[in-house]
Write a protein that holds these residues in place. Structure first.
Motif, short mmCIF file in Angstrom:
data_model
loop_
_atom_site.label_atom_id
_atom_site.label_comp_id
_atom_site.label_asym_id
_atom_site.label_seq_id
_atom_site.Cartn_x
_atom_site.Cartn_y
_atom_site.Cartn_z
N THR A 1 -13.62 -22.95 -6.73
CA THR A 1 -13.87 -21.90 -7.71
C THR A 1 -13.56 -20.56 -7.05
OG1 THR A 1 -16.20 -21.87 -7.07
CG2 THR A 1 -15.60 -23.20 -8.98
N PRO A 2 -13.24 -19.55 -7.84
CA PRO A 2 -12.88 -18.25 -7.27
C PRO A 2 -13.96 -17.71 -6.33
CG PRO A 2 -12.33 -18.29 -9.58
CD PRO A 2 -13.09 -19.56 -9.30
N GLY A 3 -13.54 -17.28 -5.17
CA GLY A 3 -14.45 -16.69 -4.21
C GLY A 3 -15.19 -17.69 -3.34
N LYS A 4 -14.94 -18.97 -3.55
CA LYS A 4 -15.62 -20.00 -2.77
C LYS A 4 -14.61 -20.85 -2.01
CE LYS A 4 -19.89 -20.47 -5.38
NZ LYS A 4 -20.85 -21.42 -5.99
N GLN A 5 -15.10 -21.53 -0.99
CA GLN A 5 -14.24 -22.43 -0.23
C GLN A 5 -13.93 -23.69 -1.04
OE1 GLN A 5 -15.03 -22.95 4.16
NE2 GLN A 5 -17.04 -22.16 3.54
N ARG A 6 -12.75 -24.23 -0.80
CA ARG A 6 -12.42 -25.51 -1.39
C ARG A 6 -13.33 -26.57 -0.77
NH1 ARG A 6 -6.12 -26.64 -1.89
NH2 ARG A 6 -6.41 -24.50 -2.66
N GLU A 7 -13.80 -27.48 -1.59
CA GLU A 7 -14.73 -28.48 -1.08
C GLU A 7 -14.34 -29.88 -1.54
OE1 GLU A 7 -18.46 -27.13 -2.75
OE2 GLU A 7 -18.20 -28.38 -4.54
N LEU A 8 -14.75 -30.83 -0.74
CA LEU A 8 -14.46 -32.23 -1.04
C LEU A 8 -15.27 -32.68 -2.26
CD1 LEU A 8 -14.19 -35.09 1.49
CD2 LEU A 8 -15.70 -35.35 -0.47
N VAL A 9 -14.59 -33.40 -3.15
CA VAL A 9 -15.26 -34.02 -4.30
C VAL A 9 -15.40 -35.52 -4.06
CG1 VAL A 9 -15.13 -34.51 -6.77
CG2 VAL A 9 -14.38 -32.28 -5.89
N ALA A 10 -14.29 -36.16 -3.74
CA ALA A 10 -14.32 -37.62 -3.53
C ALA A 10 -13.09 -38.05 -2.76
CB ALA A 10 -14.36 -38.35 -4.87
N ILE B 1 -11.03 -41.76 -1.18
CA ILE B 1 -10.97 -43.22 -1.19
C ILE B 1 -9.98 -43.66 -0.13
CG2 ILE B 1 -9.30 -43.18 -3.09
CD1 ILE B 1 -10.58 -45.89 -3.99
N SER B 2 -10.38 -44.65 0.63
CA SER B 2 -9.53 -45.17 1.69
C SER B 2 -8.82 -46.42 1.25
CB SER B 2 -10.39 -45.44 2.93
OG SER B 2 -11.00 -44.26 3.37
N ASN B 3 -7.91 -46.88 2.10
CA ASN B 3 -7.13 -48.06 1.74
C ASN B 3 -7.98 -49.32 1.66
OD1 ASN B 3 -4.44 -47.87 0.99
ND2 ASN B 3 -3.76 -47.42 3.06
N ASP B 4 -9.10 -49.32 2.35
CA ASP B 4 -9.98 -50.49 2.27
C ASP B 4 -10.93 -50.41 1.08
OD1 ASP B 4 -12.35 -49.50 4.91
OD2 ASP B 4 -11.77 -48.54 3.03
N GLY B 5 -10.77 -49.37 0.27
CA GLY B 5 -11.59 -49.22 -0.92
C GLY B 5 -12.87 -48.44 -0.72
N SER B 6 -13.17 -48.07 0.51
CA SER B 6 -14.39 -47.30 0.75
C SER B 6 -14.23 -45.89 0.19
CB SER B 6 -14.71 -47.24 2.24
OG SER B 6 -13.65 -46.66 2.95
N THR B 7 -15.32 -45.37 -0.33
CA THR B 7 -15.31 -44.07 -1.00
C THR B 7 -16.35 -43.14 -0.42
OG1 THR B 7 -16.81 -44.93 -2.68
CG2 THR B 7 -14.47 -45.00 -3.19
N THR B 8 -16.10 -41.87 -0.59
CA THR B 8 -17.04 -40.82 -0.23
C THR B 8 -17.13 -39.86 -1.39
OG1 THR B 8 -16.41 -40.93 2.11
CG2 THR B 8 -17.55 -38.96 1.40
N TYR B 9 -18.33 -39.44 -1.72
CA TYR B 9 -18.53 -38.50 -2.81
C TYR B 9 -19.40 -37.34 -2.36
CZ TYR B 9 -16.81 -42.13 -5.95
OH TYR B 9 -16.03 -43.08 -6.58
N ALA B 10 -19.11 -36.17 -2.90
CA ALA B 10 -20.03 -35.05 -2.73
C ALA B 10 -21.34 -35.40 -3.40
CB ALA B 10 -19.43 -33.79 -3.37
N ARG B 11 -22.44 -34.91 -2.83
CA ARG B 11 -23.75 -35.25 -3.38
C ARG B 11 -23.86 -34.81 -4.84
NH1 ARG B 11 -28.49 -33.62 0.69
NH2 ARG B 11 -27.54 -31.56 0.42
N LYS C 1 -22.06 -37.54 -7.12
CA LYS C 1 -22.32 -38.96 -6.92
C LYS C 1 -23.04 -39.52 -8.15
CE LYS C 1 -23.20 -41.79 -2.88
NZ LYS C 1 -23.68 -41.80 -1.49
N GLY C 2 -22.53 -40.65 -8.63
CA GLY C 2 -23.11 -41.26 -9.81
C GLY C 2 -22.48 -40.79 -11.11
N ARG C 3 -21.71 -39.71 -11.04
CA ARG C 3 -21.05 -39.20 -12.26
C ARG C 3 -19.52 -39.32 -12.17
NH1 ARG C 3 -21.31 -33.94 -13.39
NH2 ARG C 3 -21.56 -33.28 -11.21
N PHE C 4 -18.99 -39.19 -10.97
CA PHE C 4 -17.55 -39.23 -10.77
C PHE C 4 -17.16 -40.54 -10.08
CE2 PHE C 4 -16.57 -34.37 -10.47
CZ PHE C 4 -17.29 -34.16 -11.64
N THR C 5 -15.96 -41.01 -10.39
CA THR C 5 -15.42 -42.20 -9.73
C THR C 5 -13.97 -41.94 -9.36
OG1 THR C 5 -16.82 -43.60 -11.12
CG2 THR C 5 -15.06 -44.68 -9.89
#
Length: 127
Positions: A40-49, A51-61, A64-68
Motif C-alpha cells: 500500500t502507498p507509503g508502506k513496505q511491500r510484504e509477503l502474503v503467501a 508456495i514451494s515445489n513440495d506444496g508447503s505454504t506460508t501465509y501472513a498471519r 491465514k484461513g482466508r487466502f489460499t
C-alpha cells in the motif's frame, strides 16, 4: 529470469472474494518457491503467501484461513484465492519468484533487489 504478469484484481465489497492469477513467461517447475506480496502507498511491500515445489505454504498471519495460494507448474501459473476480504486487504498485489525475505516482528518483507516481479494488480475492498 521469467517475466510475470498478474491479473484478476479489481473492486470488491467487504466480505467478498477475488482470485488473482499470475502467468510466467517460462517454466517455474525448477523454481523452489513462488509467491504473492502486497503493498500500500507509503508502506513496505510484504509477503502474503508463498508456495514451494513440495506444496508447503506460508501465509501472513493477517490472511491465514482466508487466502489460499496455488501453483501449477504444468501451466506456469500461480493463483491467490482471497475470501472474506476486508478493507485492510486493499493493496497492489504482486507475484514473485526467487525472492529473499526478512522477518521483522512476525511480518516478512522482501528485498526488492532480488527475484522476479510482476507489475502488480490492484485490489480495492470497499465497505
Amino acid at each position: 529470469q521469467v517475466q510475470l504478469v498478474e491479473s484478476g484484481g479489481g473492486l470488491v465489497q467487504a466480505g467478498g472474494s477475488l482470485r488473482l492469477s499470475c502467468a510466467a513467461s517460462g517454466s517455474i517447475s525448477m523454481i523452489h518457491t513462488v509467491g504473492w506480496y502486497r503493498q500500500t502507498p507509503g508502506k513496505q511491500r510484504e509477503l502474503v503467501a508463498t508456495i514451494s515445489n513440495d506444496g508447503s505454504t506460508t501465509y501472513a498471519r493477517s490472511v491465514k484461513g482466508r487466502f489460499t495460494v496455488f501453483r501449477d507448474n504444468a501451466k506456469n501459473t500461480l493463483a491467490l484465492k482471497m475470501n472474506n476480504l476486508t478493507n485492510e486487504d486493499t493493496a497492489k498485489y504482486y507475484c514473485a519468484t526467487n525472492t529473499i525475505d526478512r522477518c521483522e516482528e512476525s511480518t516478512w518483507y522482501p528485498d526488492l533487489t532480488y527475484g522476479s516481479w510482476g507489475q502488480g494488480t490492484q485490489v480495492t475492498v470497499s465497505s
